[in-house]
Design an enzyme around this catalytic site. Sequence first.
Site, PDB file in Angstrom:
ATOM      1  N   HIS A 259     -36.283  60.738  42.352  1.00 51.78           N
ATOM      2  CA  HIS A 259     -36.826  59.820  43.034  1.00 51.78           C
ATOM      3  C   HIS A 259     -38.071  58.820  42.298  1.00 51.78           C
ATOM      4  O   HIS A 259     -38.520  57.952  42.543  1.00 51.78           O
ATOM      5  CB  HIS A 259     -37.945  60.320  44.056  1.00 51.78           C
ATOM      6  CG  HIS A 259     -38.697  61.333  43.791  1.00 51.78           C
ATOM      7  ND1 HIS A 259     -38.588  62.424  42.946  1.00 51.78           N
ATOM      8  CD2 HIS A 259     -40.119  61.250  43.706  1.00 51.78           C
ATOM      9  CE1 HIS A 259     -39.726  63.131  42.516  1.00 51.78           C
ATOM     10  NE2 HIS A 259     -40.706  62.459  43.089  1.00 51.78           N
ATOM     11  N   CYS A 260     -38.001  59.085  40.831  1.00 51.01           N
ATOM     12  CA  CYS A 260     -38.855  58.708  40.045  1.00 51.01           C
ATOM     13  C   CYS A 260     -38.403  57.684  38.873  1.00 51.01           C
ATOM     14  O   CYS A 260     -38.531  56.460  38.743  1.00 51.01           O
ATOM     15  CB  CYS A 260     -39.988  59.658  39.401  1.00 51.01           C
ATOM     16  SG  CYS A 260     -41.199  60.358  40.630  1.00 51.01           S
ATOM     17  N   ILE A 261     -37.540  58.237  37.938  1.00 50.50           N
ATOM     18  CA  ILE A 261     -37.344  57.728  36.746  1.00 50.50           C
ATOM     19  C   ILE A 261     -36.351  56.483  36.957  1.00 50.50           C
ATOM     20  O   ILE A 261     -36.767  55.404  36.132  1.00 50.50           O
ATOM     21  CB  ILE A 261     -36.798  58.769  35.752  1.00 50.50           C
ATOM     22  CG1 ILE A 261     -37.669  60.060  35.551  1.00 50.50           C
ATOM     23  CG2 ILE A 261     -36.468  58.086  34.373  1.00 50.50           C
ATOM     24  CD1 ILE A 261     -39.065  59.653  35.057  1.00 50.50           C
TER      25      ILE A 261
END
Length: 428
Positions: A259-261
């Site tokens: 969900h971030c990178i």
Amino acid sequence: MKIAVIGLGYVGLPLSLQFARSCVSVLGLDADPKKVELLNNGQSYIKHIQSAEIAELVAAGKFSASTDFGQIKEVEAVIICVPTPLNKNREPDLSYVLQTGRSIAPHLQPGTLVVLESTTYPGTTDEDLRAVLEEGSGMKAGTDFHLAFSPEREDPGNHQSKVKSIPKVVGGYTEDCLERAMALYGRAIDRLVPVSSCRAAEATKLLENIFRSVNIALVNELKVVYGAMGIDIWEVIEAAKTKPFGFMPFYPGPGWGGHCIPIDPFYLAWKAREYGQHTRFIELAGEINTQMPQHVVHRVADALNAQQKPISGSKILILGLAYKPNVDDDRESPSYILMDLLSDRGAQLEYYDPYVPVIKPTREHSHWAGKKSVEWDRASIEYFDLVLIATNHGCVNYDDLADWARCIVDTRNAMASVPVAPGKVWKA
């Protein structure tokens, strides 16, 4: 003290439970009634969170879940942990954050603290979220209610990573807002790191994830370059990390996921253009990581060609759908991109992942929803022309895989220590 946590996913649920363990009464709010029902029955839907832990806190009256946002009027603080994805044009999608703000604004009471934890670009909290909260409540941030940003630092699957012991960065809209937010998190978190503003806290989270993005891109690019030279990037990384200073190991893979990178760097790149700035280094890293699934598919083609087989018509098993080992989190997983690319080339595709027994609907790859994992046995594995290791779950028996599979393409170095017949494993 009673608080509300909005969004009971991989960030919001662990945070809720930590506050509940810390003698804070927690109301978990989510738009999904199925999640709410499970939680109130003491059941978990996230593999690394135990149902017994939830059941104990529910029974003690420390945690409850609801879909009724009207209960916001009963709490002293609201923490927002909702998705911040990219839209189809790879631009920030703040719709979940802003809709949440609109939903809670009419119920805000004077003195309530609102904290955003969702990763986003600098200015979201004190501009976008503040505007909808003020409009819907008729109150002013910093005067009538408090506003802050504190980025999540959840690391699913890492048993050493505990919400309580991970330092918490906190930035407030005003000094009073910061003081209120620090008092809130101080009830549940061991170490707090105050910064000068919401924007500084938002920028801190972006730096953390951009740091990972560019270093993953570096080793992904070196993987391709060294591979052309006949050098194993995994061997090189293992040797380099023996240096006790000035080096931190990062590892290549089939792409990027979670969900971030794959998302957060583009939030900064988009916002930077508003200030006439161009994030060339960040965007180059994004391009390199985004191209990795294509590289893997080329290696699959090479491995099949060595058997005098094309991709079209070949039976391929994707091993691992989760974006990282030992979790059931398949958000933004490169496995789905690999499945799309191979399917477009005519491959007959199945997958195996004990953490993802059935594919749930996703925003980007809903066409795979409902597909089930194959069984793990000799007959199932021997059926395939090629097994593509996309995620190296620790529970997989790689000795059996070496024995049963006809051909293996390994993107995670999972077969490095497994005895295997020469020519059977292709690194990608």
